[in-house]
Every structure is written in C-alpha cells, then in structure tokens.
Motif scaffolding. Structure first.
Motif, PDB file in Angstrom:
ATOM      1  N   THR A 472       1.028  94.705  34.147  1.00 26.28           N
ATOM      2  CA  THR A 472       1.278  93.461  34.866  1.00 26.28           C
ATOM      3  C   THR A 472       2.726  93.434  35.315  1.00 26.28           C
ATOM      4  O   THR A 472       3.641  93.666  34.510  1.00 26.28           O
ATOM      5  N   ASP A 473       2.947  93.165  36.581  1.00 27.47           N
ATOM      6  CA  ASP A 473       4.288  93.030  37.137  1.00 27.47           C
ATOM      7  C   ASP A 473       4.577  91.568  37.436  1.00 27.47           C
ATOM      8  O   ASP A 473       3.663  90.773  37.640  1.00 27.47           O
ATOM      9  N   ILE A 474       5.855  91.243  37.492  1.00 27.13           N
ATOM     10  CA  ILE A 474       6.254  89.910  37.934  1.00 27.13           C
ATOM     11  C   ILE A 474       7.484  90.029  38.820  1.00 27.13           C
ATOM     12  O   ILE A 474       8.429  90.767  38.504  1.00 27.13           O
ATOM     13  N   ASP A 475       7.436  89.369  39.935  1.00 24.22           N
ATOM     14  CA  ASP A 475       8.570  89.258  40.852  1.00 24.22           C
ATOM     15  C   ASP A 475       8.744  87.763  41.119  1.00 24.22           C
ATOM     16  O   ASP A 475       7.859  87.129  41.700  1.00 24.22           O
ATOM     17  N   TYR A 476       9.861  87.203  40.670  1.00 29.22           N
ATOM     18  CA  TYR A 476       9.989  85.744  40.742  1.00 29.22           C
ATOM     19  C   TYR A 476      11.274  85.327  41.455  1.00 29.22           C
ATOM     20  O   TYR A 476      12.298  86.030  41.420  1.00 29.22           O
ATOM     21  N   GLN A 477      11.178  84.172  42.090  1.00 35.04           N
ATOM     22  CA  GLN A 477      12.330  83.519  42.718  1.00 35.04           C
ATOM     23  C   GLN A 477      12.209  82.020  42.445  1.00 35.04           C
ATOM     24  O   GLN A 477      11.252  81.387  42.869  1.00 35.04           O
ATOM     25  N   THR A 478      13.182  81.502  41.727  1.00 32.58           N
ATOM     26  CA  THR A 478      13.157  80.082  41.410  1.00 32.58           C
ATOM     27  C   THR A 478      14.584  79.601  41.206  1.00 32.58           C
ATOM     28  O   THR A 478      15.491  80.401  40.934  1.00 32.58           O
ATOM     29  N   ILE A 497      25.542  71.083  38.948  1.00 39.08           N
ATOM     30  CA  ILE A 497      25.215  72.260  38.144  1.00 39.08           C
ATOM     31  C   ILE A 497      23.980  72.906  38.751  1.00 39.08           C
ATOM     32  O   ILE A 497      22.954  72.248  38.942  1.00 39.08           O
ATOM     33  N   ALA A 498      24.079  74.173  39.084  1.00 43.24           N
ATOM     34  CA  ALA A 498      22.979  74.860  39.761  1.00 43.24           C
ATOM     35  C   ALA A 498      22.717  76.205  39.103  1.00 43.24           C
ATOM     36  O   ALA A 498      23.618  76.837  38.545  1.00 43.24           O
ATOM     37  N   SER A 499      21.474  76.625  39.183  1.00 42.24           N
ATOM     38  CA  SER A 499      21.087  77.923  38.648  1.00 42.24           C
ATOM     39  C   SER A 499      20.011  78.516  39.542  1.00 42.24           C
ATOM     40  O   SER A 499      19.104  77.811  39.987  1.00 42.24           O
ATOM     41  N   SER A 500      20.130  79.784  39.804  1.00 46.62           N
ATOM     42  CA  SER A 500      19.149  80.490  40.617  1.00 46.62           C
ATOM     43  C   SER A 500      18.718  81.754  39.882  1.00 46.62           C
ATOM     44  O   SER A 500      19.570  82.513  39.392  1.00 46.62           O
ATOM     45  N   LEU A 501      17.415  81.947  39.775  1.00 42.86           N
ATOM     46  CA  LEU A 501      16.871  83.103  39.070  1.00 42.86           C
ATOM     47  C   LEU A 501      16.022  83.922  40.020  1.00 42.86           C
ATOM     48  O   LEU A 501      15.138  83.389  40.701  1.00 42.86           O
ATOM     49  N   SER A 502      16.284  85.202  40.063  1.00 40.11           N
ATOM     50  CA  SER A 502      15.502  86.108  40.908  1.00 40.11           C
ATOM     51  C   SER A 502      15.523  87.489  40.263  1.00 40.11           C
ATOM     52  O   SER A 502      16.601  88.068  40.050  1.00 40.11           O
ATOM     53  N   ASP A 503      14.355  87.987  39.925  1.00 32.57           N
ATOM     54  CA  ASP A 503      14.293  89.269  39.229  1.00 32.57           C
ATOM     55  C   ASP A 503      12.863  89.773  39.277  1.00 32.57           C
ATOM     56  O   ASP A 503      11.942  89.084  39.743  1.00 32.57           O
TER      57      ASP A 503
END
Length: 805
Positions: A472-478, A497-503
């Motif tokens: 199972t793979d995961i590619d996320y952007q949030t 305050i901001a946070s960006s997740l992409s991986d």
C-alpha cells in the motif's frame, strides 16, 4: 393512492391469469414449490473454479440462503441476510458507505474488511462497494472462519459468495412491485432468455425509494431517506461441452440522507432523534464488470477471471453530530481496480486432487477529504489555548504574592483580581479549513495451492498453503492554518500558525497462509465430521482520517508562540507521521471442530461448529486521540475469541411446513491491549485485558417457519403463512466496556397469496417495535464524552406483487 393503484393492478393481473395454459400450470407448480426450503447445495449444479465438493461436504462452517428464503424474510441486501447467519453481523446504520462486518469477534468500521465478498466469481475490492442492493439473486453462501488459503487477504473472518440467476438454466421474466410504510416503494424487472442451447442472456433493473423514519430535529429534514437504482447484464455462453464464458456488467446508483445519529443517554438508554446543523449525505456510483472463462485441458481444467471495478462517491458528514457548528467533513472517492485470477485443477478421479492458482489485483484510490472547522470549534480551541495561558499567569502571580508573605488562598484571589483589572486573558482563534488529497494505490499478489487426499472411502485430508503479498502506498497533501488574536492584560497580538504536510511512503506485508483439515463421512447421507486449522489475515494500511487531528495537535502545540510561524518539518517529523498513521496487518489462527448432518430422507439438516480464534495485532476503529472527532485504526495487541454456531433447517408434513433456526455464541476478549488516555491529571495507561471486544454481539439467534396451505379456490391456489424471530445479545460499544446495547429480539411475518403466475406477499417487520441502537460512538467535541447512536427501524408493513411472464 399508491395502495389503490397496487390493488387495481393485482386484480387486473389475477383476472388475466384465471384460466392458465399448460405452460402456466407448470409455472404455477414451480411457484408453489418455491415456498419450500430445499437443500440447494444438493440440487443446484454450479461451476466452482476452486471447490472440490459441495459446500456442506467441505470442512467449513457455512450457511446457504436461497432466493425463496430471502424473499420470505423481505431481505434486500447483505445486512438483512446477516440476520439469519450465526455469528455474522452487518449492522444497518449510517449509509451504504459503511460496510462494517463482524464475524467471530473480528471486524471494523473503516479500512480493511474482515470478510471478503465474491459476486458471480468476481472478488469485490473496495469496502465501499460491499453494501449493495440485491436483485435477481439465486443464492448466497456465507463461509465462516479464515478462507485465506484459496481467497487471500481480508477473508480472515470468512467469505460471502453471491450468485445471480443463470439464464441458461432458469429462463423467464419477472416483475416485482412493492410498497410500504414510510413512503417506501421499489420495482424490480428481470428477464432471462435462453437464446440457444449454448447462449443465455439476462437483463435486470431496479428502483427503490424510502422516505425514512427519522427527522433531523434541528433542520426539520428527513434524516435517512434514500433512493437507489441499478441494472445488470449477464451473458452465459457454452460454445462446447468443455468450455464456457460468463460476461457480467453491473451498475448501481445510491443517493441517501446519511449518518442519522442521535444522542444516547447512557444512564437510562434513551436515544434521541438526530439533531445536527448539517444534513449527512451520501451518493455513490458503482460499475463492476467481469469475464470468467473456463475450459478443460486434458485431465485438467483452467479458469480465468478478469474484472474491472469503478467506484465514485461523495459524502458529507457533520462529525460532531450536534446542533452546534464544530466540524464538517466532505469526502470524494474515485476508485479504479482490476483483478486477474487463474486457477488450474486436476479432475476428480483418483485419491490426489489438487487446485493451484495465482491472483493479482491493482487498486487506485484517490480521496479528496477536506475538513471544515466552524465557529463552535473556534471557540473550543480558543478556550483550550486560553486556559493554560491563564493558569500559568495565575500561578506566577500567586507565587509572587506568597513570596511576599500572603497566604496561598488569598494570594491566588489577589492574583486573579490583578489579572482581571489589567485586562485579563482573551484568545480568539480561527481554525482555517483543512484540505486533504490522498492517493493510496494498493497492489496484491497471491500464489496458492491446495491438495485434497482421499485417505479412504470416508476420510479426506486437505492441505493448503498460500503466499500473499500486499503493498500500500500513500501520497498526501494537506495543510492547516490558525489565526489567533491573543490579548494578555491589555496587550493584543495577532499571529498566524500554519503547517503544510506533503510526502509519500509505502508499506508492504507478506504472509504465508496454511490450512490443514480432516473430514470424515459418517453415513450414506453424506453427513460428516471435520476439524480445521487455518490462518487468516487482513492487510495493514494508513489512517488518512488521522491528518486533521495531527494538524490540530501541531498547531495547538505552537499556540503560545508570540509571532507568526510556518511550521517546518524534518525528515524525522515525516517518519513520525508515518508511524502515527500506519497500522499493521492483523493475523489470526482459527481452530475448529464441526459437523454437517443430513438426517434420514434429507428432511432435517443440522450444522454445528465450535471454534477458537487467536488474534494478533487486532485492528480496532477508535476515536482519534487528541480531540476525539475522527475515526482512526489502531492495533490492539492480542485477543481471543471462542464460541459455537448451530443451525437447523428442515421441512415436514408433506413439505407444507418449512423451518429453520440458528444460534451463534461469541466470547471475544482482549488478552493484551494497553491504551493511553488523556485525563484531567494527564496521560495515563489503561489496561483493557479481559474486556470484551467492541461491536461484537455475544449472541446471535434467528428462527423462521412457513406453513403452506393448498387451496382450490380459483384463482387462488395456496396461502403461505410465515413468521421469523431474530435478535442479538449484549453488544459493547467501547473498549472499556462502559456503554452497551442490551439483548433484543424482533419479530417479522408475511402472508403469501399464490395465484399461479402472480403472487402477493404482505409483510411486516419488527412487529415488536424494538427500539434498540444499531450502532453507537463517543464524541469529545465539547470537552466531555457524549454518546451518539442510530435507532433501529421501527415496525413496518408493506406488500409485494410479483408477476412471472
């Protein structure tokens, strides 16, 4: 008005069929016989690519339900069918999006299912496609216990095989029109044609509507109304005596008001109507297509099954389930999947019979799931930020006054007064909406072999082994952002305050799934005893539901910052996120003793089994940890489940009386499961050892009886009076076993009038008007745990008109 139209249609059709032709007489005889319960495993010959024996001659705990039995109980989907299967539960709640199934103490609401489903030989891949409406069904087989050797991952609890009617062996045209209370109505049309000795074709379509019985008390809207429609085309081609091709295409559309959960008072059991400020919605499109081709190759046979499956749906859920405006989630899923299986087996001659094969599937799943944070959530977060700031300031001032010689209580009061006079502490937080785009493709490969040895004329041994590999793979952007205006003793600062997740990441699991079984035939009626040891598993994966909770926690941890900040992430941070959102494969060993008994003349069939199941890394669906809004999957160490299953079916009194009864007992408890809970005194460990596994009924039971009364009152040929009772024992809703649903039972009945080509079935369900909860969940949206649940359907009545042309 609908009832008057239905009555007129009934009378017109009866009049037209009052003088039956010879062909009609044959049809009428068939209609009479259709109310009886026969051993469909014995009289129906079905091509099975993997099985060596009829189902009740195999070392498997199983239940078979015919189309006649499903019709008599007014069953329209697998949730209804599960009622008559021991230790198998598929609750009626939420929407068709949710297809939770629990067997022998395992199962969950989200992510990997514990039960696999095959429809006309096609394995269904997406869990959101499991809960569909039946039409043109011939029979259903439910096999309990791990089926991993032949069927692979996610069949740890069992397997459901659904078969539609074969146009070559069962030609005809049928129309069914139904209407019932709560504005329910449905139409089914099926036509099956034997175009030649070698080609058959069937077309079926349905439409169903239900006005629902629950009202959203906040909005005044129908909380559970629905509409569905679908169509299926099936070709059966047998070009030679040694080859065949089956072609299937099936489409269904669903539009529902969904997730009608009302507040549950845990002290007195009172369950309120839904009361949310947003309506729950669910829309779904499903298209499944498959080609199955088989041929004989000398002393062997080869079967190839290829399928394509497409799902596109849209969901809206008010996550807090309350009139307050905390959170709203929407989700769009687009799934495409292909499967390919090749099965090769030798003939049924000789003492050594084997089956071997390969299986592969690739699923692409794209999910767009933004979460919207609204005004009440902003107030909730503001207070969560303000409280520790105020507490820290109050403590600092208090210690200063104590140091000046003031008593502690007086110092604390003086500190509070000073802070308030200076302007106090005020926080105004604005949590921005959280977008979320996730791609989670899954690849599954399997290689399997099963050998059956005929050790004597009565004793057989089965040895099987499968290697199953899943990736199972995961590619996320949030991302998430919070604007926070903080006023401390008259001084105001505004920060963002901001946070960006992409991986992206992947996990893979490989499992060896062995099986060993012995079966002994004890008489000439094919009664047998069996013993089975088998391993099963369901795949691990990633919790995309966790991301909103992760982002909220991350932003809140920086809420004391005195300047705007865009949170940076290291490689270690992303590794920690993957550790947080991933969960491991669940595995189990099942030990089972059972029997299939055919009593003299085949009038009574008894099936019984006792089992012990040991589960490791048990997957549980629980509330997300920090804020308690979303669902997440965790591994709960180990659990043990043991129990028994007994079912009886028979007919008597010149086949005029048919009856069935089933009972299942499950004792599923945690052997090792320690969780960490946030309390007023901080985080503490809670040991759930010995607690019952949630969502698993301790008892399931059902019984049915149908009495056929032949008549000579043309055009009425017979009456069938039937009744059924079903229910469940206590079901715990949480791991701590603090909230539960008590045991309950429901009563159903029907009256079937047979006019030959026309039948009229008048039915009633839940005649005891039991108002139990079918599902319950805890929420911490207000800082304290509140429980929400869905009511069961109330007493309902209706009538179905069926015409055979």
């Amino acid at each position: 008005m609908r009832i008057h139209i239905l009555t007129a249609f009934i009378m017109a059709t009866i009049t037209s069929s009052a003088t039956p032709s010879t062909e009609q007489a044959v049809t009428q005889t068939t209609a009479l016989d259709s109310s009886r319960v026969y051993d469909i495993d014995e009289v129906t010959v079905v091509r099975q690519s993997k099985d060596r024996f009829l189902l009740r001659r195999q070392p498997i705990s199983s239940t078979m339900l015919s189309a006649a039995e499903l019709d008599a109980a007014h069953v329209t989907d697998l949730r209804g069918a599960a009622t008559f299967v021991p230790n198998f539960v598929m609750p009626k709640y939420g929407s068709r999006y949710t297809s939770a199934m629990y067997v022998r103490g395992i199962g969950s609401r989200v992510n990997s299912p514990a039960v696999g489903i095959y429809s006309d030989g096609m394995p269904l891949i997406g869990k959101s496609a499991f809960n569909t409406r039946f039409h043109d069904i011939a029979r259903i087989y439910v096999m309990r216990g791990p089926q991993g050797t032949l069927y692979g991952l996610n069949t740890e609890g069992g397997l459901v095989r659904i078969y539609t009617r074969n146009p070559l062996t069962d030609p005809g045209t049928e129309i069914r029109v139904g209407a019932g209370t709560y504005s329910s109505a449905d139409v089914d049309v099926t036509t099956r044609h034997r175009l030649s000795d070698k080609v058959g074709m069937s077309l079926s379509a349905f439409y169903s509507a239900d006005g629902g019985f629950l009202t959203n008390s906040t909005l005044g809207t129908d909380a559970d109304k629905s509409q569905e429609a679908g169509a299926r085309m099936k070709w059966v081609i047998a070009p030679t005596a040694n080859s065949y091709v089956n072609i299937l295409a099936d489409y269904q559309y669903t539009h529902q008001n969904a997730f009608p959960y009302g507040e549950l008072n845990t002290s007195n059991g009172h369950l309120s109507d839904p009361s949310t400020n947003h309506d729950g919605k669910y829309r779904r499109n499903i298209l499944n297509a498959a080609v199955e081709a088989g041929c004989k190759l000398g002393d062997m046979s080869l079967v190839s099954t290829t399928s394509y499956q497409h799902l596109y749906d849209f969901m809206t859920m008010d996550i807090d389930y309350m009139p307050q405006d905390f959170m709203l989630m929407t989700e769009r899923q687009r799934q495409n999947a292909i499967t390919q299986e090749l099965v090769l087996k030798n003939n049924d001659r000789g003492m050594w019979r084997w089956t071997t094969g390969i299986f592969g599937s690739q699923q692409w799943l794209h999910t767009n799931a933004p979460v919207y944070f609204n005004s009440d959530m902003d107030r909730f977060l503001s207070e969560n930020i303000r409280k520790p700031m105020y507490a820290a300031m109050l403590n600092s001032f208090t210690q200063r006054f104590v140091g000046q010689g003031m008593p502690y209580e007086a110092a604390q009061q003086a500190a509070a007064t000073a802070i308030e006079r200076a302007g106090g502490v005020c926080v105004d937080a604005d949590m921005n909406d959280v977008p979320g785009i996730f791609d989670t493709p899954t690849l599954n490969l399997g290689l399997f072999h099963e050998t059956t040895l005929l050790l004597s004329s009565r004793l057989t041994a089965t040895l099987g082994l499968r290697y199953d590999w899943n990736r199972t793979d995961i590619d996320y952007q949030t991302s998430a952002a919070m604007d926070c205006a903080v006023s401390v003793m008259g001084r105001t600062e505004t920060i963002r305050i901001a946070s960006s997740l992409s991986d992206n990441a992947h996990r893979s699991w490989g499992q060896l799934l062995p099986k060993l079984a012995l079966a002994y035939t004890i008489d000439g009626n094919n009664s047998n005893l069996y013993a089975t040891i088998a391993k099963g598993y369901r795949a691990g994966g990633f919790n995309i539901q966790m991301f909103s909770d992760i982002l909220q926690t991350e932003l809140s941890s920086h809420s004391n910052s005195r300047q705007s900040i865009d949170i940076e992430h290291t490689e270690q941070d992303y590794q920690n996120i993957i550790s947080t959102i991933s969960y491991e494969s669940e595995t189990s060993w099942n030990y089972e003793l059972g029997t299939h008994l055919n009593l003299p003349s085949g009038r009574i069939r008894i099936d019984a089994a006792a089992y012990l199941m040991q589960v490791r890394n048990q997957q549980l669906s629980v509330m997300a940890g920090t804020y308690g809004f979303g669902r997440m999957m965790v591994n709960a160490g180990r659990s043990t489940s043991y129990g028994l299953e007994v079912s009886l079916r028979g007919h008597a009194l010149s086949d005029r009386l048919t009856y069935s009864a089933s009972y299942g007992f499950t004792h599923a408890t945690f052997r090792h499961y320690t969780d960490s809970l946030q309390t007023a005194d901080g985080v503490k460990a809670v040991d759930y050892r010995g607690r019952h596994v949630p969502f698993v009924p301790q008892h399931t039971f059902a019984c049915t009886a149908d009495w056929l009364i032949p008549l000579s009152l043309a055009p009425l040929r017979s009456l069938t009076v039937g009744a059924s009772v079903s229910g469940q024992g206590r079901t715990w809703w949480d791991e701590a076993n603090t909230v539960s649903q008590k045991a309950y039972a429901t009563l159903g009945s029907h009256l079937l009038l047979d006019f030959g080509r026309v039948t009229v079935d008048i039915w009633g369900t839940n005649l005891t008007n039991s108002r139990h909860a079918t599902f319950a969940v805890g929420s911490q949206a207000t800082g304290a745990t509140r429980w929400f649940a869905q009511k069961s359907q109330p007493i309902r009545f209706g009538a179905d008109l069926r015409v055979r042309l």
